[in-house]
Design an enzyme around this catalytic site. Structure first.
Site, PDB file in Angstrom:
ATOM      1  N   ASP A  41       0.859  -1.176   0.000  1.00  0.00           N
ATOM      2  CA  ASP A  41       0.000   0.000   0.000  1.00  0.00           C
ATOM      3  C   ASP A  41       0.893   1.222   0.000  1.00  0.00           C
ATOM      4  O   ASP A  41       2.092   1.145   0.326  1.00  0.00           O
ATOM      5  CB  ASP A  41      -0.935   0.024   1.216  1.00  0.00           C
ATOM      6  CG  ASP A  41      -2.162   0.903   0.970  1.00  0.00           C
ATOM      7  OD1 ASP A  41      -3.194   0.379   0.522  1.00  0.00           O
ATOM      8  OD2 ASP A  41      -2.080   2.124   1.213  1.00  0.00           O
ATOM      9  N   ILE A  68       2.642   2.145  -6.522  1.00  0.00           N
ATOM     10  CA  ILE A  68       2.803   1.274  -7.687  1.00  0.00           C
ATOM     11  C   ILE A  68       2.266   1.926  -8.966  1.00  0.00           C
ATOM     12  O   ILE A  68       2.138   1.250  -9.985  1.00  0.00           O
ATOM     13  CB  ILE A  68       2.148  -0.109  -7.450  1.00  0.00           C
ATOM     14  CG1 ILE A  68       0.690  -0.001  -6.983  1.00  0.00           C
ATOM     15  CG2 ILE A  68       2.953  -0.882  -6.415  1.00  0.00           C
ATOM     16  CD1 ILE A  68      -0.315   0.158  -8.070  1.00  0.00           C
ATOM     17  N   ASN A  94      -4.644  -5.636  -7.396  1.00  0.00           N
ATOM     18  CA  ASN A  94      -5.878  -5.194  -6.756  1.00  0.00           C
ATOM     19  C   ASN A  94      -5.991  -3.676  -6.649  1.00  0.00           C
ATOM     20  O   ASN A  94      -7.095  -3.139  -6.602  1.00  0.00           O
ATOM     21  CB  ASN A  94      -5.967  -5.805  -5.351  1.00  0.00           C
ATOM     22  CG  ASN A  94      -7.065  -5.183  -4.518  1.00  0.00           C
ATOM     23  OD1 ASN A  94      -8.254  -5.406  -4.758  1.00  0.00           O
ATOM     24  ND2 ASN A  94      -6.684  -4.380  -3.536  1.00  0.00           N
ATOM     25  N   TYR A 159     -14.022   4.375 -15.439  1.00  0.00           N
ATOM     26  CA  TYR A 159     -13.911   3.171 -14.595  1.00  0.00           C
ATOM     27  C   TYR A 159     -14.291   1.917 -15.370  1.00  0.00           C
ATOM     28  O   TYR A 159     -13.544   0.936 -15.377  1.00  0.00           O
ATOM     29  CB  TYR A 159     -14.800   3.333 -13.368  1.00  0.00           C
ATOM     30  CG  TYR A 159     -14.764   2.152 -12.423  1.00  0.00           C
ATOM     31  CD1 TYR A 159     -13.626   1.869 -11.680  1.00  0.00           C
ATOM     32  CD2 TYR A 159     -15.873   1.327 -12.269  1.00  0.00           C
ATOM     33  CE1 TYR A 159     -13.584   0.797 -10.813  1.00  0.00           C
ATOM     34  CE2 TYR A 159     -15.845   0.247 -11.400  1.00  0.00           C
ATOM     35  CZ  TYR A 159     -14.700  -0.019 -10.675  1.00  0.00           C
ATOM     36  OH  TYR A 159     -14.667  -1.086  -9.818  1.00  0.00           O
ATOM     37  N   LYS A 163     -11.771  -1.240 -16.413  1.00  0.00           N
ATOM     38  CA  LYS A 163     -12.026  -2.601 -15.951  1.00  0.00           C
ATOM     39  C   LYS A 163     -12.286  -3.552 -17.123  1.00  0.00           C
ATOM     40  O   LYS A 163     -11.902  -4.730 -17.077  1.00  0.00           O
ATOM     41  CB  LYS A 163     -13.193  -2.614 -14.969  1.00  0.00           C
ATOM     42  CG  LYS A 163     -12.888  -1.909 -13.645  1.00  0.00           C
ATOM     43  CD  LYS A 163     -11.649  -2.475 -12.973  1.00  0.00           C
ATOM     44  CE  LYS A 163     -11.425  -1.897 -11.581  1.00  0.00           C
ATOM     45  NZ  LYS A 163     -10.208  -2.447 -10.926  1.00  0.00           N
TER      46      LYS A 163
END
Length: 255
Positions: A41, A68, A94, A159, A163
């Site tokens: 994180d 990241i 994730n 979004y 995805k």
């Protein structure tokens, strides 16, 4: 700790965005199944809390405090996990940064940040993990997409587009990396209550979602994490290039 089904004993896993929500629960469940978990994180306090929780329960975990959202950042996270664990067997892509905006309101900085964290990091993470995984053992990459990749709502152009791209990336990576024993799959959660989704939830909206879901409830982070653990385990050893919708049936039904 008792080793439950979906044994991940001694596998070394890196989970991006594991400071809360689905990532945090996936880290917990993988550790319960015997994995050595790299908790990534951006916020050190989040990482420390998850690592401490896993260790207190008898599991094995280490922190990977790293942004990241760049090729160098995810490469550094993968290298850290491989060095800490001695190898890398599992990568869970994730991490995400999400803003819902109507088409006229989309701004360049929003688009770029969502692409950096939600798409580019998956590309570079897949590249880095494939290089780090032992060609004799292979490995597993699980990408966290969304049911928004399969059916969409207003204000989700960026979004949903990202995805959906993750699903295409998953299939392409599976085709290319399969010869090296690396399986690549995706999980599509439906609306799941987490810290990150709280701003887009209210009781009326939740009730509407429950009414449309055949199983009659919202999903949980535990539900999604179990799907991720399955795809990362040897129980899914002949499964690759697949999309698993963990959504109570809402995506492919109409009630």
């Amino acid at each position: 700790m008792n080793t439950p089904k979906l044994d991940l004993q001694d596998r070394v896993a890196l989970i991006t965005g594991a400071g809360n929500g689905i990532g945090r629960e996936t880290a917990r469940q993988m550790a319960e199944r015997g994995a050595i978990v790299g908790v990534n994180d951006l916020k050190p306090e989040f990482v420390e809390a998850v690592v401490d929780e896993i260790r207190a329960a008898g599991g094995r975990a280490f922190g990977v405090v790293q942004n990241i959202a760049s090729r160098e950042g995810i490469q550094s996270a993968v290298a850290h996990a491989r060095a800490e664990g001695g190898r890398l067997d599992i990568l869970v892509n994730n991490a995400a940064w999400v803003r819902y905006q109507a088409v006229p309101e989309i701004q360049p900085e929003t688009l770029e940040r969502m692409l950096d964290v939600g798409f580019k990091a998956v590309v570079w993470g897949t590249q880095a993990a494939a290089a780090a995984m032992d060609p004799q053992r292979g490995g597993a990459i699980v990408n966290v997409a969304s049911t928004a990749a399969l059916r969409s709502t207003p204000n989700s152009l960026v979004y949903s587009g990202i995805k959906a791209a993750i699903l295409g990336l998953t299939r392409a990576a599976a085709a290319e990396l399969g010869a090296r024993g690396i399986r690549v799959n995706a999980v599509c959660p439906s609306a799941v209550p987490t810290e990150g989704t709280q701003r887009n939830r209210n009781s009326e909206r939740d009730a509407f979602r429950v009414a449309r879901t055949p199983l009659g409830r919202l999903g949980t982070v535990e539900d999604i994490a179990r799907g991720i653990c399955f795809l990362a385990s040897d129980e899914a050893g002949f499964i690759t290039a697949q999309t698993l919708a963990v959504d109570g049936g809402v995506t492919f039904t109409n009630i």
